[in-house]
Write an enzyme that holds these catalytic residues in place. Structure first.
Site, mmCIF file in Angstrom:
data_model
loop_
_atom_site.group_PDB
_atom_site.id
_atom_site.type_symbol
_atom_site.label_atom_id
_atom_site.label_comp_id
_atom_site.label_asym_id
_atom_site.label_seq_id
_atom_site.Cartn_x
_atom_site.Cartn_y
_atom_site.Cartn_z
ATOM 1 N N LYS A 1 0.852 -1.180 0.000
ATOM 2 C CA LYS A 1 0.000 0.000 0.000
ATOM 3 C C LYS A 1 0.894 1.238 0.000
ATOM 4 O O LYS A 1 1.897 1.289 0.713
ATOM 5 C CB LYS A 1 -0.904 -0.018 1.232
ATOM 6 C CG LYS A 1 -1.880 1.134 1.332
ATOM 7 C CD LYS A 1 -2.800 0.972 2.543
ATOM 8 C CE LYS A 1 -3.772 2.116 2.684
ATOM 9 N NZ LYS A 1 -4.696 1.937 3.835
ATOM 10 N N SER B 1 -9.455 2.423 2.141
ATOM 11 C CA SER B 1 -8.225 2.998 1.596
ATOM 12 C C SER B 1 -7.197 1.956 1.169
ATOM 13 O O SER B 1 -6.286 2.276 0.408
ATOM 14 C CB SER B 1 -7.600 3.959 2.613
ATOM 15 O OG SER B 1 -7.085 3.278 3.722
ATOM 16 N N SER C 1 -10.246 -0.033 6.812
ATOM 17 C CA SER C 1 -9.555 -0.003 5.524
ATOM 18 C C SER C 1 -8.968 -1.339 5.090
ATOM 19 O O SER C 1 -8.508 -1.463 3.959
ATOM 20 C CB SER C 1 -8.456 1.061 5.537
ATOM 21 O OG SER C 1 -9.028 2.342 5.554
#
Length: 614
Positions: A245, A317, A341
């Protein structure tokens, strides 16, 4: 309306036993209360009110026609204006003299200190530097875990043969791919090429990749193959491609945080989790989409989509890690969760993901939202892969005070027939029946607690912490460039008027000191007042080994993150999308189950049932 003269007469008749100070501005609040009691028209001017006040004290006007006396109207106006501000803090209960004292103290004392500290620690965004010494520890036992938690023996996927079709290779598990590499049926360099090709093929549709780390990937893959040729095998992640990420920093590559204002940012920081994976022999092929400043699936390059139904967005996210793992663009990825998330995009995109016990994985080099909520965890094909990856990345990060060497039992040796698993009202009953058929004791369960402001506690905790990490960003007006104006910009403006006292009512339950390393550094252990009550009640009512239920129930997501519970999201099936086209469609909605366990019991949530659902 009474006349000014009538007002003066009535005030003159007020009991004079209360001795009032000479200058009206010292008792402006008392005077205003009198006027309000008598229903005197607000059209009476301040100077007339001063004369009325003097009649009560029987003092001549000229004694208040000093410099201070002439400022009475100004002071009354100023107090009124400040009071309007105090209403935003739910603190408008002070009288006007106290309001003016508050303003004076804030200007002379608070603001200079605030500005000094801001220059010292808040000039750089993202929370990467100067971490708070307040440490949240979800430990339920009074005795702290000591020493390093031992590693377990990973199972081998024996008898695995290399598929002919690259599409089939792309959807193999980490353990299966690791076996192919170990047996030299495929090289890490070959495997890296397969996944880079898939990333480039599907990213234009899914919008899930920020940066391809191709040169680094082939360098790491060649090193993995070289070590293997020398008889060195680093473990189950040896030579396995993966993605990070894009809040996780890797030197020489952009770490954009998904935001327009940081899209060219290169951080010369090697994140701790990246170092752990590199030492395990894993191969980084891409930095994957994070929603802008880790809020949702909207980022500066677009909006990440769900591979099972590209008309839907991924939500959450950790959008890139979920979508890329789901589409077979990578075997696994590392995402993060502050409040949903990991759980939300995993559920939407139909992959298995593990949000571990808080503190399991070090966060050095990772953009911070809230230091007592942020967690890193894997997105994978199945629970077994999640366990293997967590085992590789967990441990004490010397630069992250919240990280710990947590116990992590062997999930592959869990005797499931000795487990008692509770199921909530919204649990998938088909899953309940599968668990029962495997010999697990399954019982109805309800997690009772009296705290009714769980979402509010989480919002206070998260929003204030985020603003502390992005104070410069807001002050400089960069929030005007944010990708979704109804998200962080609105929340963080609201957070600006959360009073410190009320934040601590939400945040600080007790402070216990603990020694950190050889420094003997005394660090306050943050547990929150309202949050602490929630933790205690959940602990008292958690009377099963684990429980299952809807992984995306928002109340449960908030509760789990505040308490620090581990949860694994497991896809258990599919259903048709609503209102499919008459000609039919291959698009599906995934069905998921969340398995929750107490802190430090990650091995319970990641136990493997040898069944098609994994």
């Amino acid at each position: 309306m009474p006349s000014q003269f009538q007002a003066q007469q009535e005030l003159t008749n007020i009991n004079k036993s209360a001795i009032l100070p000479t200058c009206p501005c010292r008792r402006a609040a008392t005077l205003l209360e009198m006027v309000q009691t008598l229903a005197v028209s607000s059209y009476i001017c301040c100077h007339k009110l001063v004369n009325v006040y003097l009649l009560v004290e029987e003092r001549p006007l000229d004694e208040c026609d000093s410099k201070n006396g002439n400022e009475c109207p100004k002071n009354i106006t100023e107090a009124s204006q400040i009071r309007h501000g105090l209403t935003l803090l739910d603190a408008d209960f002070f009288n006007d003299i106290k309001v003016l004292e508050i303003a004076k103290g804030a200007k002379e004392f608070n603001i200079p200190i605030i500005r000094t500290n801001r220059k010292l620690v808040a000039s750089i965004n993202g929370g990467l530097h100067n971490p708070s010494p307040l440490v949240f520890n979800p430990e339920w036992s009074k005795e702290q875990s000591q020493g390093k938690a031992s590693r377990f023996n990973h199972p081998s996927a024996s008898g695995i043969q290399r598929p002919i079709n690259e599409e089939d290779i792309a959807f193999m598990s980490v353990l299966e791919l690791g076996e192919l590499i170990k047996k030299k049926q495929i090289t890490s360099e070959e495997l890296t090429g397969i996944f880079l090709k898939r990333l480039r093929r599907y990213n234009p549709v899914l919008e899930s990749v920020v940066t391809y780390t191709e040169d680094l990937a082939y360098q790491q893959a060649k090193e993995a193959d070289k070590l293997l040729s020398q008889g060195v095998h680093l473990g189950p992640l040896h030579g396995i491609p993966y993605g990070l990420k894009d809040i996780i920093s890797v030197p020489l590559y952009e770490t954009t945080w998904g935001s327009t204002t940081f899209k060219n940012q290169v951080l010369n920081i090697e994140a701790w989790v990246y170092k752990r994976l590199k030492s395990a022999g894993a191969v980084l092929v891409a930095k994957l989409v994070t929603g802008s400043l880790a809020y949702d699936d909207i980022w500066f390059g677009g909006r990440t989509r769900n591979p099972w139904n590209i008309e839907e967005f991924s939500t959450g996210s950790s959008a890139g890690p979920a979508a890329c793992t789901s589409a077979g663009m990578i075997p696994f990825a590392i995402g993060s969760e502050t409040a949903g998330s990991i759980t939300y995009p995993a559920s939407r995109c139909g992959v298995t993901a593990l949000r571990p016990t808080f503190g399991s994985v070090g966060r050095t080099g990772v953009m911070s939202l809230s230091e007592s909520l942020d967690k890193l965890g894997p997105f994978c094909r199945n629970a077994a892969d999640c366990a293997v990856i967590l085992d590789a990345i967990r441990g004490k990060d010397p630069d992250d005070l919240s990280s710990r060497d947590i116990p992590f039992g062997d999930p592959f040796s869990v005797d499931i027939t000795k487990l008692t698993v509770g199921y909530l009202d919204d649990a998938d009953m088909e899953v309940v029946h599968v668990l029962e058929s495997k010999g697990i004791k399954v019982v109805p369960f309800k997690l009772n607690y009296t705290v009714d402001s769980v979402q509010g506690i989480l919002n206070f905790t998260m929003d204030v912490d985020v603003l502390a990490h992005f104070d410069e960003w807001q002050r400089s007006g960069k929030d005007d460039d944010y990708e979704a104006q109804d998200q962080w910009p609105v929340e963080l403006r609201r957070a600006r008027v959360v009073a410190a006292v009320d934040y601590l009512q939400d945040v600080e339950h007790q402070q216990e000191c603990m020694e950190i390393g050889d420094l003997g550094l005394k660090v306050a252990r943050l547990a929150q007042r309202a949050r602490g009550k929630l933790i205690q009640e959940v602990k008292e009512n958690f009377n099963v080994d684990a429980f299952i239920g809807n992984a995306t129930d928002w109340e449960r997501v908030c509760m789990g993150n505040l308490v620090g519970l581990p949860v694994i999201v497991v896809p258990t099936g599919f259903k048709n999308i609503p209102n499919p086209p008459p000609t039919g469609t291959r698009r599906r909605t995934t069905v998921n189950t969340g398995i929750y366990a107490p802190p430090n019991h990650d091995h319970i949530v990641s136990f493997r049932i040898r069944d098609p659902w994994t």
